[in-house]
Design a protein around this motif. Structure first.
Motif, short mmCIF file in Angstrom:
data_model
loop_
_atom_site.label_atom_id
_atom_site.label_comp_id
_atom_site.label_asym_id
_atom_site.label_seq_id
_atom_site.Cartn_x
_atom_site.Cartn_y
_atom_site.Cartn_z
N ASN A 132 0.90 -6.56 8.30
CA ASN A 132 0.88 -5.10 8.06
C ASN A 132 1.21 -4.73 6.62
N GLY A 133 0.74 -5.57 5.68
CA GLY A 133 0.94 -5.26 4.27
C GLY A 133 2.30 -5.60 3.73
N PHE A 134 3.10 -6.38 4.49
CA PHE A 134 4.42 -6.81 4.04
C PHE A 134 4.35 -8.22 3.46
N ALA A 135 5.16 -8.48 2.46
CA ALA A 135 5.35 -9.83 1.92
C ALA A 135 6.82 -9.99 1.57
N ASP A 136 7.44 -11.01 2.11
CA ASP A 136 8.87 -11.27 1.87
C ASP A 136 9.73 -10.05 2.19
N GLY A 137 9.36 -9.35 3.27
CA GLY A 137 10.15 -8.21 3.72
C GLY A 137 9.91 -6.92 2.97
N THR A 138 8.97 -6.93 2.03
CA THR A 138 8.68 -5.73 1.23
C THR A 138 7.30 -5.20 1.55
N GLN A 139 7.21 -3.88 1.79
CA GLN A 139 5.92 -3.24 2.04
C GLN A 139 5.18 -3.12 0.72
N ILE A 140 4.10 -3.86 0.57
CA ILE A 140 3.34 -3.88 -0.68
C ILE A 140 2.20 -2.87 -0.65
N LEU A 141 1.51 -2.79 0.48
CA LEU A 141 0.38 -1.88 0.59
C LEU A 141 0.80 -0.55 1.20
N ASN A 142 0.07 0.50 0.84
CA ASN A 142 0.31 1.81 1.43
C ASN A 142 0.05 1.74 2.93
N ALA A 143 1.07 2.03 3.73
CA ALA A 143 0.99 1.83 5.18
C ALA A 143 -0.08 2.71 5.81
N ASP A 144 -0.21 3.96 5.37
CA ASP A 144 -1.18 4.87 5.98
C ASP A 144 -2.61 4.43 5.68
N MET A 145 -2.87 4.06 4.44
CA MET A 145 -4.23 3.63 4.08
C MET A 145 -4.59 2.32 4.76
N LEU A 146 -3.62 1.43 4.90
CA LEU A 146 -3.88 0.18 5.60
C LEU A 146 -4.18 0.44 7.07
N ALA A 147 -3.44 1.36 7.68
CA ALA A 147 -3.69 1.71 9.08
C ALA A 147 -5.10 2.26 9.26
N ASP A 148 -5.54 3.10 8.33
CA ASP A 148 -6.90 3.62 8.38
C ASP A 148 -7.92 2.48 8.27
N SER A 149 -7.70 1.60 7.31
CA SER A 149 -8.64 0.51 7.05
C SER A 149 -8.75 -0.44 8.23
N MET A 150 -7.62 -0.65 8.92
CA MET A 150 -7.59 -1.60 10.03
C MET A 150 -7.83 -0.93 11.38
N GLN A 151 -8.27 0.32 11.35
CA GLN A 151 -8.62 1.07 12.57
C GLN A 151 -7.42 1.27 13.49
N ASN A 152 -6.25 1.42 12.90
CA ASN A 152 -5.04 1.67 13.68
C ASN A 152 -4.68 3.15 13.73
N ASP A 153 -5.49 4.00 13.11
CA ASP A 153 -5.28 5.44 13.14
C ASP A 153 -6.49 6.10 13.79
N PRO A 154 -6.40 6.50 15.06
CA PRO A 154 -7.55 7.09 15.75
C PRO A 154 -8.09 8.35 15.09
#
Length: 238
Positions: A132-154
């Motif tokens: 979900n865009g995390f690396a070593d416990g840090t959110q690297i990618l924008n969570a909302d945009m990643l959710a859109d890209s991965m079809q996790n936002d209906p």
């Protein structure tokens, strides 16, 4: 890919058309950016999908310009990507990209031209689909945009692609909706985002955490059977 500026309607008609050869062949930045903008207005923005690698080049330039307003004229969008995303997920040092002017100091192309190892692409897919865009416990990618890209936002599936393919396109990610009507072996509907590249490159990221990828040069884009087989590992419809 839905700017409304295009020459030919139809599924990737512009991308496969003769005009695009002038864009791809242009080495100088000035020639390439001129060719990228040389599409007439045809439809309201956001209403008609027409695939152009040149659009990706334009948005790469826009991101680079914005980055330079924040970090100075020496900032480079691809170097930022390497330092802030590729390095934390431990990609190989060989990941590189095409630039304009046939020069290592040219402008990032953005459209295609990255060079990967098998380990690299597996790590990228895991980073997107499992971590979900995390690396070593840090959110690297924008969570909302990643959710859109991965079809996790209906509420944001992206735009419909042309040509009756049934695909959605969102933030440069493709997606297929697997429904019981189309695939009667499933009792539920689920979305499968995927990355698709020139010549026969596919990276499918399934909702059960499985990734299927292959790289070919024979214009082969066949991966539904991989989705069906991965369902045996963990059902998409529990």
């Amino acid at each position: 890919m839905a700017t409304g500026n295009y020459r030919l309607a139809g599924y990737e008609a512009d991308e496969d058309g003769s005009y695009m050869s002038s864009f791809f062949a242009a080495e100088p930045y000035s020639s390439k950016i001129t060719a990228a903008f040389n599409f007439p207005y045809k439809a309201a923005p956001g209403t008609y999908w027409n695939y152009h690698t040149s659009d990706t080049f334009i948005v790469t330039r826009a991101m680079n310009n914005y980055l330079q307003t924040q970090e100075g004229s020496g900032a480079d969008i691809f170097n930022m990507l390497k330092n802030e995303v590729f390095a934390p997920i431990k990609l190989s040092a060989g990941v590189s990209a095409i630039r304009t002017d046939n020069s290592p100091t040219g402008e990032p192309f953005g459209g295609y031209g990255l060079f990967w190892t098998q380990d690299d692409i597996a790590k990228v897919a895991k980073f997107l689909n499992n971590d979900n865009g995390f690396a070593d416990g840090t959110q690297i990618l924008n969570a909302d945009m990643l959710a859109d890209s991965m079809q996790n936002d209906p509420s944001d599936r992206g735009v419909d692609t042309t040509g009756g393919t049934g695909f959605k396109y969102n933030n440069a990610f493709w997606a297929e909706d697997f429904t019981p009507a189309a695939f009667p072996q499933y009792s539920c509907s689920f979305w499968t985002p995927f990355m698709s590249g020139y010549g026969g490159i596919t990276v499918v990221m399934m909702p059960n955490g499985t990734t299927y990828y292959y790289f070919s040069d024979n214009e082969e884009f066949s991966w539904y059977n991989a989705v069906h087989e991965a369902n045996k590992l963990s059902s998409y419809c529990p």
